[in-house]
Every structure is written in structure tokens, then in C-alpha cells.
Design an enzyme around this catalytic site. Sequence first.
Site, PDB file in Angstrom:
ATOM      1  N   ARG A 180       0.848  -1.203   0.000  1.00 58.67           N
ATOM      2  CA  ARG A 180       0.000   0.000   0.000  1.00 58.67           C
ATOM      3  C   ARG A 180       0.881   1.250   0.000  1.00 58.67           C
ATOM      4  O   ARG A 180       0.621   2.224  -0.699  1.00 58.67           O
ATOM      5  CB  ARG A 180      -0.944  -0.002   1.215  1.00 58.67           C
ATOM      6  CG  ARG A 180      -1.976  -1.119   1.182  1.00 58.67           C
ATOM      7  CD  ARG A 180      -3.083  -0.910   2.214  1.00 58.67           C
ATOM      8  NE  ARG A 180      -2.636  -1.039   3.594  1.00 58.67           N
ATOM      9  CZ  ARG A 180      -2.627  -2.179   4.285  1.00 58.67           C
ATOM     10  NH1 ARG A 180      -3.044  -3.305   3.727  1.00 58.67           N
ATOM     11  NH2 ARG A 180      -2.223  -2.206   5.551  1.00 58.67           N
ATOM     12  N   LYS A 235     -18.641  17.575  -3.053  1.00 54.93           N
ATOM     13  CA  LYS A 235     -18.220  16.456  -3.912  1.00 54.93           C
ATOM     14  C   LYS A 235     -19.457  15.639  -4.261  1.00 54.93           C
ATOM     15  O   LYS A 235     -19.843  14.718  -3.530  1.00 54.93           O
ATOM     16  CB  LYS A 235     -17.183  15.604  -3.170  1.00 54.93           C
ATOM     17  CG  LYS A 235     -16.765  14.352  -3.925  1.00 54.93           C
ATOM     18  CD  LYS A 235     -15.454  13.797  -3.396  1.00 54.93           C
ATOM     19  CE  LYS A 235     -15.142  12.470  -4.046  1.00 54.93           C
ATOM     20  NZ  LYS A 235     -13.770  12.027  -3.800  1.00 54.93           N
ATOM     21  N   LYS A 250     -12.874  14.641   4.365  1.00 51.65           N
ATOM     22  CA  LYS A 250     -13.970  14.146   3.526  1.00 51.65           C
ATOM     23  C   LYS A 250     -14.891  13.240   4.331  1.00 51.65           C
ATOM     24  O   LYS A 250     -14.426  12.468   5.179  1.00 51.65           O
ATOM     25  CB  LYS A 250     -13.389  13.354   2.353  1.00 51.65           C
ATOM     26  CG  LYS A 250     -14.453  12.727   1.470  1.00 51.65           C
ATOM     27  CD  LYS A 250     -13.891  11.725   0.502  1.00 51.65           C
ATOM     28  CE  LYS A 250     -14.371  10.333   0.868  1.00 51.65           C
ATOM     29  NZ  LYS A 250     -14.132   9.346  -0.201  1.00 51.65           N
ATOM     30  N   GLU A 266     -19.664  15.196   0.838  1.00 51.66           N
ATOM     31  CA  GLU A 266     -19.856  14.253  -0.276  1.00 51.66           C
ATOM     32  C   GLU A 266     -21.145  13.453  -0.137  1.00 51.66           C
ATOM     33  O   GLU A 266     -21.176  12.396   0.496  1.00 51.66           O
ATOM     34  CB  GLU A 266     -18.667  13.277  -0.365  1.00 51.66           C
ATOM     35  CG  GLU A 266     -18.817  12.324  -1.547  1.00 51.66           C
ATOM     36  CD  GLU A 266     -17.656  11.343  -1.720  1.00 51.66           C
ATOM     37  OE1 GLU A 266     -16.749  11.322  -0.860  1.00 51.66           O
ATOM     38  OE2 GLU A 266     -17.666  10.599  -2.707  1.00 51.66           O
TER      39      GLU A 266
HETATM   40  P1  13P Z   1     -14.548   7.414  -7.095  1.00 53.34           P
HETATM   41  O1  13P Z   1     -14.069   8.541  -7.975  1.00 53.34           O
HETATM   42  O2  13P Z   1     -13.882   6.108  -7.368  1.00 53.34           O
HETATM   43  O3  13P Z   1     -16.039   7.354  -7.002  1.00 53.34           O
HETATM   44  O4  13P Z   1     -14.027   7.745  -5.631  1.00 53.34           O
HETATM   45  C1  13P Z   1     -14.154   9.000  -5.139  1.00 53.34           C
HETATM   46  C2  13P Z   1     -14.354   8.917  -3.686  1.00 53.34           C
HETATM   47  O5  13P Z   1     -13.633   9.517  -2.928  1.00 53.34           O
HETATM   48  C3  13P Z   1     -15.478   8.125  -3.177  1.00 53.34           C
HETATM   49  O6  13P Z   1     -15.758   8.472  -1.871  1.00 53.34           O
END
Ligand code: 13P
Length: 338
Positions: free
Chosen positions: A46, A217, A136, A175
Site C-alpha cells: 500500500r 463532492k 472528507k 460528499e
Molecule cells: P470514485 O471517484 O472512485 O467514485 O471515488 C471517489 C471517492 O472519494 C469516493 O468516496
Amino acid sequence: MDVAELNRIATAMVAKGKGILAADESSGTIKKRFDAINVENIEPNRRDYRELLFRTPAMKDHIGGVILFDETIRQKAKDGTPLVDIIKASGAVPGIKVDSGAKPLAGSPNETVTEGLDGLRERFVEYHKLGARFAKWRATYDPTRTSYNCNNANAHALARYAALAQENGIVPIVEPEVLMDFDNDVDTCAMVTEWVLKEVYQQLYYANVALEGTILKPNMIVSGKKCARQAGIDEVAEKTVKVLKRCVPTAVPGIAFLSGGQSDEDATAHLNAMNAKFDLPWKLTFSYGRALQAAPQKAWGGKAENTAAAQAAFAHRARMNGLAATGQWKPELEKKAA
Ligand code: 13P
């Protein structure tokens, strides 16, 4: 709360031609990605994988922020440099995923609420010391069944998270993701996304969140993957911009889309169409996980000798999306690189 400083950070993250690299896969999610390329999901792998991404020179031109998982924000590169320092040296802002995932929502079968508020104030204090300047939190919604209970509970949690982030000098990425895995049509996605965003901004207002120090987002307005009719590029762009204009106040400095399972090129083409065709009051850019990383993961395959190829694949997607963020991408640019 220093709103001017939060706004400065948020604005830097979505600077012209730049977007966000979502590299915050939990150990479980990165296992799925590594399984697909036959790489063992162990800590050094990772680390090596993320180190190669963060050391890619193209980061400097196209990546304004990197979302990390808890393990990564504490991790050091092979030579002992903290990965956070490598990100900062590229000019990007380090960020941290702080939710603890979507859990079954009591009283609403097959719906989820995102958890992680307990102890979050103390975690923000620590993450700030570790270098995070944004965070986030992701809530997810199934457009074929979203109830008011689900919409309200997730918006309320997003707002409490965002207020705690700002209290600690951290820009919250908010998000709310209406998922694209179902058989719904594009208009159902539009209707549910509009409802979700209306509720999110209402709750952010009640929680005294300063919108100038936030980034949204969202998902794009797309057809569910299992829907027979798939909306084309222009329809997705037009419907996405329409919903965002109805719901997102212009005080928000930037909107950075998730890719959500779109193909790499669709995610780029959709973003480009929005920026090329519409007059927009916010920066519209990318915060992609899969659509930035699928190509480098495939090129890398866990082998040190493939590092340069993986970095080239990542640089290419970052550059394509950087162009899309200013409406200057063209499909021919993809073919030239192939
Ligand atoms: P994806 O662009 O793969 O959807 O991932 C963005 C992300 O941070 C999901 O929480």
C-alpha cells in the site's frame, strides 16, 4: 473559525486546471483494487503504491489536494520521508477521510447512514497536527428508494461533521453520493440528487457552516448502470449543471465530482462538457478515485520495475482531467497517448 483561511485552502485545492486525487481507500477497498491486479494487500505494498502516485511529477500541475486514509497520513516513504511531506512538496494540500462508513439505517430497510461523529473533534485536532487541512465525509443514497429518513439523517451527519471540521481549521469536503449502480433512469438520478442537495444545504445552514470554506463532492447526473437507456455526454453535462445551479449557493468555491464507477474517459468527457459549454459560478473539477487510479494500478501490477509506467499512466489521467477542468480536453488527446 477563520473563514478567510478556510476559503484560501479550499480555493487552492480547486485552482485552475487542478483537481483532487481521492486516494483514501480503506484497507478493505484497496484490497478489492489490489485483488484485481493480483497484488497482496499488505502495508509495504500500500505504501509503495501510494508513494509512486505522490512522487509523480504531474502532481504539481494537476493535483490540488490528496485525500488520505488514516494509515496513509501516518505513513513514511521507503526513504523515511513522511508521505504527507511528499504531497506538500508537490504543492497539493493533504486531506483525510474521517467517516467510518455507511451503516444500515434503523427503520429504513436497505438504506444507510454514514457514521463516525463520536470523538471526531479530538480526531480533527490530531489530523490537523499530522498535516491535514481538509477532510472528507461520504454519504450514499440509492436513487430507487431514498426515503426522507435517509436523506435527513445523512444531511444532518454531514452538517455536524462539516461544522466540527471548520472549528478545527479543516475544510470539509461534503460528499453526498447518489449511487449509479441501479436500473434507474437519468431523470430519477436528477430528481433524487436535487432533493439530497437541497437537504444538505439546509442542514449546513442550520449547523452554521461557512460555505466559503467548503467543497462539494457530488455525483454527476447519470443513468443507472443497469438502465437500458444511457444518457449521452451532453445530456449528462446539461442535467448535472441544471441540478447544481438549482441547489449549490455561489458562496461555495468549488465542486469536485466523484467518478462513481464511470469509465475513465466518460468521467473526463462529462467534466469537460460542463466546463466547455456552461457559464458557471463555481470551479467545477474532479475528485476522482477510480477514474484516476485504474490505469496506474493496471500498469503497476505490484512490480517496482513498472513504477515509471504507472506514473506515466497516472500523469496522463491527471493531465486529461486537468484539461477537462478548464473545458480544453479533446478525445483525440486520449488517442495520441494510446
Ligand atoms: P470514485 O471517484 O472512485 O467514485 O471515488 C471517489 C471517492 O472519494 C469516493 O468516496
